[in-house]
Structure formats: C-alpha cells, structure tokens
Write a protein that holds these residues in place. Sequence first.
Motif, PDB file in Angstrom:
ATOM      1  N   VAL A  87      41.390  28.773  39.197  1.00 38.64           N
ATOM      2  CA  VAL A  87      41.400  30.229  39.136  1.00 38.64           C
ATOM      3  C   VAL A  87      41.909  30.667  37.765  1.00 38.64           C
ATOM      4  CG1 VAL A  87      42.276  32.369  40.160  1.00 38.64           C
ATOM      5  CG2 VAL A  87      41.858  30.363  41.617  1.00 38.64           C
ATOM      6  N   ASN A  88      41.051  31.374  37.028  1.00 32.77           N
ATOM      7  CA  ASN A  88      41.426  31.937  35.738  1.00 32.77           C
ATOM      8  C   ASN A  88      41.864  33.379  35.949  1.00 32.77           C
ATOM      9  OD1 ASN A  88      40.408  29.564  34.333  1.00 32.77           O
ATOM     10  ND2 ASN A  88      38.366  30.367  34.752  1.00 32.77           N
ATOM     11  N   PHE A  89      43.133  33.660  35.721  1.00 36.85           N
ATOM     12  CA  PHE A  89      43.674  35.002  35.946  1.00 36.85           C
ATOM     13  C   PHE A  89      43.701  35.829  34.668  1.00 36.85           C
ATOM     14  CE2 PHE A  89      45.102  34.887  40.267  1.00 36.85           C
ATOM     15  CZ  PHE A  89      45.486  33.585  40.532  1.00 36.85           C
ATOM     16  N   THR A  90      43.339  37.102  34.800  1.00 34.97           N
ATOM     17  CA  THR A  90      43.613  38.111  33.786  1.00 34.97           C
ATOM     18  C   THR A  90      44.511  39.133  34.456  1.00 34.97           C
ATOM     19  OG1 THR A  90      41.481  37.784  32.685  1.00 34.97           O
ATOM     20  CG2 THR A  90      42.643  39.849  32.228  1.00 34.97           C
ATOM     21  N   VAL A  91      45.708  39.318  33.920  1.00 33.23           N
ATOM     22  CA  VAL A  91      46.722  40.152  34.550  1.00 33.23           C
ATOM     23  C   VAL A  91      47.084  41.295  33.609  1.00 33.23           C
ATOM     24  CG1 VAL A  91      48.941  40.145  35.743  1.00 33.23           C
ATOM     25  CG2 VAL A  91      47.605  38.041  35.614  1.00 33.23           C
ATOM     26  N   LEU A  92      46.887  42.532  34.074  1.00 41.50           N
ATOM     27  CA  LEU A  92      47.057  43.708  33.221  1.00 41.50           C
ATOM     28  C   LEU A  92      47.844  44.809  33.942  1.00 41.50           C
ATOM     29  CD1 LEU A  92      43.372  44.018  31.915  1.00 41.50           C
ATOM     30  CD2 LEU A  92      45.336  43.232  30.580  1.00 41.50           C
ATOM     31  N   PRO A  93      48.472  45.718  33.162  1.00 41.58           N
ATOM     32  CA  PRO A  93      49.107  46.896  33.766  1.00 41.58           C
ATOM     33  C   PRO A  93      48.073  47.732  34.504  1.00 41.58           C
ATOM     34  CG  PRO A  93      49.790  46.630  31.483  1.00 41.58           C
ATOM     35  CD  PRO A  93      48.659  45.672  31.707  1.00 41.58           C
ATOM     36  N   GLU A  94      48.543  48.577  35.410  1.00 40.60           N
ATOM     37  CA  GLU A  94      47.656  49.290  36.322  1.00 40.60           C
ATOM     38  C   GLU A  94      46.607  50.134  35.612  1.00 40.60           C
ATOM     39  OE1 GLU A  94      47.961  52.269  40.186  1.00 40.60           O
ATOM     40  OE2 GLU A  94      49.658  51.043  39.584  1.00 40.60           O
ATOM     41  N   ASN A  95      47.018  50.903  34.596  1.00 38.82           N
ATOM     42  CA  ASN A  95      46.024  51.748  33.927  1.00 38.82           C
ATOM     43  C   ASN A  95      44.965  50.903  33.229  1.00 38.82           C
ATOM     44  OD1 ASN A  95      48.033  50.931  32.129  1.00 38.82           O
ATOM     45  ND2 ASN A  95      47.681  52.645  30.749  1.00 38.82           N
ATOM     46  N   ASP A  96      45.386  49.793  32.610  1.00 38.72           N
ATOM     47  CA  ASP A  96      44.439  48.933  31.899  1.00 38.72           C
ATOM     48  C   ASP A  96      43.528  48.172  32.854  1.00 38.72           C
ATOM     49  OD1 ASP A  96      45.526  49.679  29.409  1.00 38.72           O
ATOM     50  OD2 ASP A  96      47.073  48.140  29.562  1.00 38.72           O
ATOM     51  N   VAL A  97      44.098  47.722  33.976  1.00 36.57           N
ATOM     52  CA  VAL A  97      43.279  46.934  34.894  1.00 36.57           C
ATOM     53  C   VAL A  97      42.208  47.800  35.548  1.00 36.57           C
ATOM     54  CG1 VAL A  97      44.538  47.131  37.117  1.00 36.57           C
ATOM     55  CG2 VAL A  97      43.468  44.981  36.479  1.00 36.57           C
ATOM     56  N   ARG A  98      42.523  49.065  35.864  1.00 36.34           N
ATOM     57  CA  ARG A  98      41.507  49.951  36.440  1.00 36.34           C
ATOM     58  C   ARG A  98      40.366  50.173  35.449  1.00 36.34           C
ATOM     59  NH1 ARG A  98      43.150  52.572  41.155  1.00 36.34           N
ATOM     60  NH2 ARG A  98      45.391  52.487  41.580  1.00 36.34           N
ATOM     61  N   ASP A  99      40.714  50.334  34.195  1.00 35.23           N
ATOM     62  CA  ASP A  99      39.722  50.526  33.139  1.00 35.23           C
ATOM     63  C   ASP A  99      38.785  49.320  33.071  1.00 35.23           C
ATOM     64  OD1 ASP A  99      38.310  50.859  30.767  1.00 35.23           O
ATOM     65  OD2 ASP A  99      40.011  51.653  29.659  1.00 35.23           O
ATOM     66  N   LYS A 100      39.375  48.135  32.982  1.00 37.95           N
ATOM     67  CA  LYS A 100      38.583  46.921  32.824  1.00 37.95           C
ATOM     68  C   LYS A 100      37.736  46.617  34.054  1.00 37.95           C
ATOM     69  CE  LYS A 100      39.227  42.417  30.591  1.00 37.95           C
ATOM     70  NZ  LYS A 100      38.701  42.888  29.286  1.00 37.95           N
TER      71      LYS A 100
END
Length: 457
Positions: free
Chosen positions: A73-86
């Motif tokens: 599993v390759n994870f990309t972990v981002l803050p909430e505003n950034d993850v919604r964007d991506k």
Amino acid sequence: MRTQSRRRPPRATLAMAAAGTLLAPLLSGCWVGAGGAGSGGDAINVLMVNNPQMVELQKLTRAHFTKETGIKVNFTVLPENDVRDKISQDFANQAGQYDVATLSNYEIPIYARNGWLHEMNSYVTKDPAYDEQDVLGPMRQSLSGDDGKLYGQPFYGESSFLMYRKDVFEKKGLTMPAHPTWQQVADLAAKADGAEPGMKGICLRGLPGWGEVMAPLTTVVNTFGGTWFDKDWKARLDSPAFEKATKFYVDLVREHGESGAAQSGFAECLNNMTQGKVAMWYDATSAAGSLEAANSPVKGKVGYAPAPVDKTESSGWLYTWAWGIQNASRNPDDAWKFVSWASGKGYEELVGDKAGWSNVPAGKRASTYANADYRKEAAAFQEMTKEAIEGARPDDPGVQPRPAPGIQFVGIPEFTDLGTKVSQEISAAIAGRQSVDSALKKSQALAEKISEEYEGR
C-alpha cells in the motif's frame, strides 16, 4: 423521479461543479508525507487525510495487512483541505492514480451520482466475514448512492452531543435534563456563566466555514423547524424558523459563550473545555476521547447529554471519514481487500491491542459497543455516542421533507461554496459587525441562486 427543468444544469456541468466546489478547505495543516510507486500488480495507492487515526493505520498496514495479503500500500497523506482538492481532481478526471481515498458522507453520494466510485455491494455480499450488517444503519444509509448501492465503508463515525462539567453543575445546584431542550441549555448557560473565575456558560462554534459554525448551527435550524431548502428547492433562509434559530444561536454565544467566539471552531472549543474556561460545549461526539484522555485536566469531570432539541426528537449530526474506491482503479479487488481490512472488526481489535481501546476508530460498528474492553475504557461516553449516531436521520433531520440528504450540510456540490459564504455572514453577526437580519438577507440571496438551478428537478 424528478422531471428536468429548463434551468437544470446538464450532467457534465454538475460533474464539473462537484470537481470545483468540493475543493473548499475546512482546516489548515501541514504536509505529512506521500506515497510513491503507482498501483498495479500487488500494489494499491491510497490517498487519505492526516488525522491521528489515519496515521496509526499507516503504521500498522505494512506489518499486518501487507504481511497477510502480499498487497503493498502506497500512502499519500495530506491535510484535510489539500486532500479534498487532490481527491476531487483525481476522481473527477477518473485518472486512476489513486485506488482508494478517504471521503466523507458529504462527498460519497455526490461522487457516486457522477459515476466516480466503484459500488461495494458486489464485495460485501461475497465477504460475509466483513459483516456489513454490523455497520450502524445511519452510516450505511449515508454512504449509499441514489441507486441504493453502497459506495463507501466508514473508517470512523461521529454525531454531536452536549458536554458539560458535572462538578460545576453540582456546585451551582444545576441539573442537566436527560433530554435537554435548547431553551433549557440557554437557561443553564446563564446560570453557569461565572461559576468559576473566567468561566463562560457554553462554547459554540463561531468560526467561518461550512464545516465549522454551519455544522452546529444547521442542527439548531433543523430542530427549530427550519431548512436551507424546501422539497421544491425554494431557499428558506429568510423563513421565521431559520431566523429564530439563528438569532437564538447568535444571542446565546454572544451573551454566555466563549470569548473570541467568531474565531472559535472545534479546536478552540476543545481547548476551552479542557482548560476549564467553559461549563458546557455542544459539538462532535469524537471530542469525548480527548476530554477523557489520561492527560486531560477534566477527565472524569464531564457529563454527556443528547444534542438539544426544540421541535424534533433528536438533532445530532452525522459525519464519517470513509473509504471510497475509484471507478477507474486498476485494482478494485485489492482495493476492497484493503478497505475491508481497514474498516473491519479485526482492525479495531488490532488497534485496541497495539494502541489501547481509546484509540480505536469507533462510531461505525455495533460490535464495538458490545466489546467489554472498549466499553470499559470509553465508559463515560460510549453509550451516548452510539445512541447519537443511531438516532441521526440524514434523510429526515427536520420537520419537513428535504430535496437532498444531510443533517449539518445540504448534499449538493454547491454547498461548499454556499455554506462557506453564509458562514461568513453568520460569523460577522456573532462578532457584532452586523445584525442577524442583515446576515440572513444576504444569505437568502446567495441561496436563491442555487434555487434557480435546482427548482423543478
């Protein structure tokens, strides 16, 4: 089936609207880390929000899920505003870069409607060990599409309830009703105000944001008999019920609420409650874990009551961070194996064993609340949390029919923008920069623009 209006946006336009308006930020934060290789073969890519429980999942995945299944599993972990964007960019374009992403019960029905998500019914029917019926009913309902199929599985869930200082109430001779009304809460806030030096009666969010002040305020609007839109999509922010609820909320927080209320969101109210600056707090059930943590100054001093009501039997909201599988995923079968592991009973037991039961991502399964270890560690709030979630009514949260699902939000792509703009007007009223009448007049005009697009659908 609704008929199509001449002013109804075409499907492609709605898809683009969802891709755009779902980018609005809720919280700010910092970069945590990202995954690397692409999916394919025995690997999947997972894009997720950087909250503590997700970070714990990341730590446990390789040693347990990958070891057991051979799936990397390759994870990309981002803050909430950034993850919604991506997420919205990748899923709207069906780029397929990410197989799985964390989505809330706000996005999942919208994404499903646009064909961006892989249905999960075909998996849960073949995977009896997952025990879909153990997932709390309101969670299943909120993660389903218009076709009745499941498009998400919850990682953890929450509702809202009232938290109060039992010791302060006892000292002041105050009694919290078993099922408080908002008027009773206002009366208690007035009496608890000043119970200790610098203590205010209640903390309520006032910070702008569709996921900040508008979340608790909309539950108050619902139980006071108001709604953002009626069943025919007519904007109702200028209705007597909406006005009464908003004035009540604004007056309560201005008269007996925390200092700097217009800049206070969940984090600020949590801090105020923990530091003994407020006697009550109405907010997310997930806050209880922090209040009852070993290092909390108020551990054991807090009581919990259902979300206050006026005209409805319950008024708690419903929110979940859930897993969605992208329709364009190259590995949907492996993606489901990860989702079923991360949302399954076995994962909760793993977290309980490795990190303690207070850290279990709860709020989604009935079996969690039957677990003796969890019940013991979360004794102060676990039953009230379960009742709040089970009592949530995402399709019928008020006194009138609704045109879209949602308790503390309206389940349409445009709500991120509308809710944020309305929240700015409400926050300005809390700050005393304008009247509630003025705030709602401007807000009604904003909502009427949405009505023009949806009326007759």
